[in-house]
Each structure stands twice: as C-alpha cells, then as structure tokens.
Design a protein around this motif. Structure first.
Motif, short mmCIF file in Angstrom:
data_model
loop_
_atom_site.label_atom_id
_atom_site.label_comp_id
_atom_site.label_asym_id
_atom_site.label_seq_id
_atom_site.Cartn_x
_atom_site.Cartn_y
_atom_site.Cartn_z
N ASP A 293 -33.12 -30.43 13.00
CA ASP A 293 -33.57 -30.77 14.35
C ASP A 293 -33.96 -32.24 14.51
N PHE A 294 -33.90 -33.00 13.39
CA PHE A 294 -34.42 -34.37 13.47
C PHE A 294 -33.44 -35.42 12.95
N GLY A 295 -32.16 -35.09 12.93
CA GLY A 295 -31.14 -36.10 12.70
C GLY A 295 -31.01 -36.61 11.27
N ASN A 296 -30.49 -37.83 11.16
CA ASN A 296 -30.14 -38.48 9.91
C ASN A 296 -31.40 -38.93 9.15
N MET A 297 -31.59 -38.41 7.93
CA MET A 297 -32.82 -38.71 7.20
C MET A 297 -32.91 -40.19 6.82
N ALA A 298 -31.77 -40.83 6.51
CA ALA A 298 -31.79 -42.25 6.16
C ALA A 298 -32.19 -43.09 7.37
N GLU A 299 -31.64 -42.75 8.52
CA GLU A 299 -31.99 -43.49 9.73
C GLU A 299 -33.44 -43.23 10.13
N ASN A 300 -33.93 -42.02 9.89
CA ASN A 300 -35.34 -41.74 10.16
C ASN A 300 -36.24 -42.66 9.33
N ALA A 301 -35.88 -42.83 8.05
CA ALA A 301 -36.68 -43.67 7.16
C ALA A 301 -36.62 -45.14 7.59
N VAL A 302 -35.44 -45.61 7.98
CA VAL A 302 -35.29 -47.01 8.41
C VAL A 302 -36.04 -47.25 9.71
N ARG A 303 -35.93 -46.31 10.67
CA ARG A 303 -36.68 -46.45 11.91
C ARG A 303 -38.18 -46.46 11.63
N CYS A 304 -38.59 -45.62 10.67
CA CYS A 304 -40.01 -45.56 10.30
C CYS A 304 -40.47 -46.91 9.76
#
Length: 425
Positions: A293-304
């Motif tokens: 439900d929360f998309g691409n884990m790598a992109e989540n980390a980079v956005r974070c």
C-alpha cells in the motif's frame, strides 16, 4: 496453528515458563485436579539425609497456541526443562481476536497493548502499524477520573487513549509523503512538538513516548518473521561532528538535543512507511520494507532522507537556535537488499549486506547529503534518479568489492536542489 498442552509438576513449571518467555511464547496455566487431598508421605532419600515430601501430585496444565512452524521448538523447550509429565497437541483451524477482528497467526499473537493500538489506529482510519506479534503486555487498562487509558508499565506512566490516538495520527504513513516547503504542516507539528518537549527531555533520561512507541512497533513487525529474510531499504542518519558539539554542551543540553533529534527522525521515518531499527547515540537506523500500500521502498527511503534535511533546516535548527544550542547537519546512507531477521538478546534485529553497505557509505556523504548504493539507484524512477551522480572512479575513498560480482560496488551522491535545476536547463 496448533494448541500445545503440557501436564507438568510444580517443580518444573518455573523453568519451562521462563524458557518459553525467552522465545516470546505466551502461556496460560491452570492447576490440574490433584490425586487425593492428603499431603505426600515423608520418605527417607538415603540414610543420614533429611526428610522430604513428594510434590509430584501437584500437577499443572500449561497451554499455548503457536504456529505450526514453532511446534518442534516449543516441544523441545518443554522436554528439556521438565523431567516428567505429558504433552498433547491439538490442531486449530481458526483464531480471531475479538477486539480487532484480526485472524489466525496475527490474531493469535495480539497482546493487550496491541489490541489497544489497533483500536486507536482504526479510529485514525489507517492500516498502520501493519502487523503485531507476541510479547509481554506493555500497557494495562485503567481509568483516571473517568478518562480511559492505559498504564504503560515500561514508561511508568498513565497514557490516555486519546494521547495514543494522537501519536498514531502524527506518525501514520502516507503514500509518497515528502516535506516540500518550509511552511509544510508536518514542519509546524514538529516545531510545536519540540517547543513542548525539549525542557522535559533534558531532565528525563528515557526515550520520549513517540520514540518508545515506534521502537515497540518495529519490534512487533520484525517478530512476525523470525529467522526469515526480507527485502528492505536500510537508512542510516547521523549528526555530523557530534563529538565537537558534545564538548561544547552540558550533559543536560546534549541529552535534550539528541532526544529531540532522535524523536523527529523517528517520526519522519514512520511517515514514509519505515520503521526505526535502533537508536545509536547520535544516529538513527531505519528500515523500509516492501509494503503493497506504500509503493517503492527505495523511493520511500530517498524521500525520507530529503524530508530529514528539510526537518533539520526548517524545524530542528531554528528551535535549537532559540534554545541557545548549535545548529546541526546530518549525513545519510541508504541501500537495498535482503536482510535476515535475528533475535539478539530479547529484541529482533536485522543482519545483511545492505545494512553493511549503508553503514560504510554513510561517512562519504557531505553535510546534508545522502549516499546510496547501486541497488537503491536501480529501483528509482528516472525523475528521482537524476537527483544523483555516480561516484568518480578515481575517488580512492571507496574501494569496496561486491561479494557477488567481485567488482567495486557503485555508489551515488545526492545533488543539491540548485544543481538539479541547472541540469534540467
């Protein structure tokens, strides 16, 4: 799923329950009908010794429900810690937690605190915190002057249910979340949180409630898959020059600064569908698993990581300045890969190649910069990938050979926003 029942003598009960508790197995114990009402007769063990009374008539029934995968381990623990008795195994087709409606393995493992969290989360209309597993009860239900809440036996304080709902509202993940502007609503919340809590953190030696809550949720998530491998993005963030900062502050000021920093990093990690793995001095280590439900884990980390820099520049540093503290800069390392969940002591942890890489590339980042591994870079969209540049092959600071390819593992540095804009022209 199965239910295991063991008939045990009193003498062996403590050893068995302690051993199962170390495994995170919750048990129920009832006393079995005794074989008679008279005390066991006195018997001489050997000539010259004292007298003892047999206690073998005092029998207890130990019950626990576990997944099929745990059957062998539980049986071996019972057998190795008891000299007599019987073990019975019963299959279970379905388990439902009454308060939350969660079923089977997850419903089986819910503690009282887990149920309260899920009730609070339901009111906030979020699927967070994704999964919970077995442990000792952390909170005990109470009511003070009509206010419903729970006594946190770890933090040693009463926590109103409304406060728990407020914490969940602040930390619940949002898909593709990112702090974009200095007047972002999340930054306003952060400023308010720091203003309210900084003086308390200087005096209090334990973590903030948000920190403790998020670490608890992380442990629950990892405990769902002990000894299994999961794909995660791993993020390290630390304060640049923390040793120099520490020498210029009193212990109370340093404590307040670190606690505020750790809490704000933990909250922003959660907003990006990540979990705090551990707090390590001036560093926070987080992981971002695959969540549909929360998309691409790598992109989540980079956005974070981008949000962390915004948080430092537009919330933490302005508030530190108002307290007479020095400003801080952070550096961040990220990589993606399979990591094994292991239990070290009483808490789950992650061990794997990507954690090693993330820790190694962290020191190469400049202040307010992030460094990512190639596995992370390959998962990014084109729009996000242009925000990074590959390390110069002549850069002698990095010579790590990947164990699979035998070649130097490529890493990438984030580009300042101004340079990204110039690239597009």
């Amino acid at each position: 799923m199965i239910r295991i029942e063991a008939e045990l003598p009193r003498n062996d009960l403590a050893a068995v329950t302690d051993a199962l508790d170390m495994m995170g197995i919750t048990v129920n114990i009832t006393k079995a009908k005794s074989r008679g009402t008279t005390v066991g007769s006195e018997v001489h063990a050997a000539k010259g010794t004292g007298m003892y009374r047999s206690e073998f008539r005092d029998k207890f029934i130990l019950q626990t429900t576990v997944s099929d995968n745990s059957e062998h381990d539980v049986i071996e623990v019972i057998r190795s810690n008891s000299n007599t008795g019987k073990i019975s195994i019963f299959p279970i087709s379905r388990v439902i937690d009454i308060s939350s409606g969660v079923e089977n393995e997850q419903g089986l493992a819910l503690s009282e605190y887990d149920s309260v969290i899920l009730i609070a989360a339901k009111k906030q209309e979020t699927s967070f915190p994704f999964g919970l597993t077995t442990s000792k009860v952390k909170l005990e239900p109470q009511a003070i002057e009509g206010e419903k809440g729970y006594y946190d036996v770890i933090e040693k304080k009463f926590v109103p249910l409304e406060n728990l709902e407020s914490v969940i509202a602040q930390v619940k993940p949002i898909e593709k979340f990112q702090i974009m502007t200095p007047d972002d609503a999340f930054l306003i919340q952060s400023l308010t949180r720091i203003q309210r809590n900084f003086s308390l953190y200087k005096r209090k030696q334990s973590d903030s409630y948000s920190q403790a809550f998020l670490k608890y949720i992380s442990n629950r998530f990892l405990s769902l898959w002990p000894e299994n491998e999961i794909n995660t993005a791993v993020l390290y963030v630390d304060i640049v020059g923390s040793t120099k900062i520490a020498t210029s502050l009193s212990s109370e000021e340093l404590s307040g600064l670190i606690k505020v920093f750790s809490e704000e990093m933990a909250v922003v990690v959660s907003k990006h569908a990540g979990f705090v793995l551990k707090y390590a001095g001036d560093a926070v280590i987080a992981f971002f698993p695959e969540l549909k439900d929360f998309g691409n884990m790598a992109e989540n980390a980079v956005r974070c990581a981008r949000s962390m820099n915004m948080l430092v520049n537009h919330s933490l540093n302005p508030m530190f300045a108002s307290f007479g503290l020095p400003k801080i800069n952070v550096r961040i390392g990220i990589d993606v890969g399979k990591n094994r969940i292991v239990v070290l002591g009483s808490e789950p942890d992650l061990i794997g190649h990507s954690i090693t890489i993330a820790s190694k590339i962290l020191p190469l980042a400049q202040p307010n910069q992030m460094t990512i591994g190639e596995e992370t870079y390959k998962m990014l969209s084109q729009e996000m990938a242009v925000q990074f540049m590959k390390i110069d092959p002549q850069d002698k600071r990095w010579n790590y050979n990947h164990p699979t390819t035998g070649k130097i593992y490529p890493i990438y540095f984030s580009i300042p926003v101004m340079q990204i804009s110039n690239r597009g022209n």
